[in-house]
Motif scaffolding. Sequence first.
Motif, mmCIF file in Angstrom:
data_model
loop_
_atom_site.group_PDB
_atom_site.id
_atom_site.type_symbol
_atom_site.label_atom_id
_atom_site.label_comp_id
_atom_site.label_asym_id
_atom_site.label_seq_id
_atom_site.Cartn_x
_atom_site.Cartn_y
_atom_site.Cartn_z
ATOM 1 N N SER A 30 -5.447 -24.563 -68.062
ATOM 2 C CA SER A 30 -4.856 -24.986 -69.410
ATOM 3 C C SER A 30 -4.019 -26.273 -69.204
ATOM 4 N N VAL A 51 -12.682 -32.299 -73.021
ATOM 5 C CA VAL A 51 -12.132 -31.674 -74.042
ATOM 6 C C VAL A 51 -10.706 -31.806 -73.620
ATOM 7 N N HIS A 52 -9.774 -31.950 -74.678
ATOM 8 C CA HIS A 52 -8.359 -32.089 -74.331
ATOM 9 C C HIS A 52 -7.905 -30.864 -73.683
ATOM 10 N N SER A 54 -5.557 -28.996 -74.524
ATOM 11 C CA SER A 54 -5.232 -27.995 -75.672
ATOM 12 C C SER A 54 -6.724 -27.299 -76.191
ATOM 13 N N GLY A 55 -7.519 -28.102 -75.830
ATOM 14 C CA GLY A 55 -8.869 -27.544 -76.634
ATOM 15 C C GLY A 55 -8.750 -28.190 -78.130
ATOM 16 N N GLY A 56 -8.139 -29.070 -78.479
ATOM 17 C CA GLY A 56 -8.050 -29.443 -79.809
ATOM 18 C C GLY A 56 -8.741 -30.876 -80.079
ATOM 19 N N SER A 57 -9.199 -31.835 -79.124
ATOM 20 C CA SER A 57 -9.762 -33.070 -79.287
ATOM 21 C C SER A 57 -10.996 -33.228 -78.181
ATOM 22 N N THR A 58 -12.176 -33.637 -78.491
ATOM 23 C CA THR A 58 -13.249 -33.688 -77.869
ATOM 24 C C THR A 58 -13.853 -35.310 -77.610
ATOM 25 N N SER A 71 -16.196 -27.168 -75.352
ATOM 26 C CA SER A 71 -15.028 -26.328 -75.842
ATOM 27 C C SER A 71 -14.174 -25.663 -74.689
ATOM 28 N N LYS A 72 -12.827 -25.194 -75.019
ATOM 29 C CA LYS A 72 -11.949 -24.906 -74.158
ATOM 30 C C LYS A 72 -11.292 -23.635 -74.404
ATOM 31 N N ASP A 73 -11.412 -22.548 -73.673
ATOM 32 C CA ASP A 73 -10.755 -21.435 -74.077
ATOM 33 C C ASP A 73 -9.558 -20.933 -72.973
ATOM 34 N N ASN A 74 -8.573 -21.474 -73.417
ATOM 35 C CA ASN A 74 -7.434 -21.391 -72.247
ATOM 36 C C ASN A 74 -7.108 -19.866 -71.799
#
Length: 120
Positions: A30, A51-52, A54-58, A71-74
């Motif tokens: 994260s 991907v940021h 935070s998962g919010g930007s790509t 996508s990112k799953d912290n």
Amino acid sequence: QVQLVESGGGLVQAGGSLRLSCAASGRTFSTYAGGWFRQAPGKRREFVAAVHRSGGSTRYTDSVKGRFTISKDNAKNSVHLQMNTLKTEDTAVYYCAALYSFGSEAVNYWGQGTQVTVSS
């Protein structure tokens, strides 16, 4: 220290889909932006997507825009790459990476790579 392990590669026909996953261990993912790179035979390793943290930007390289989704799953300490409408030119070894920042392609940690082969 972060250890990254990719999975999900394989052989698929052109037009098909694959989903790559990258599981992180050690320090939490994260705190890093996530990225995917690829290297085709005889070519330099190239940036694919980021991907940021935070998962919010790509962001994506032009050749995969509209076909790939990162996508990112912290909560699960993981990053994924959904690849649709695959083309033969997508054939490469795909590497997961922990990036220094979302806007940079400087890599802090690499995974070992997973082979993706797209047949015609």
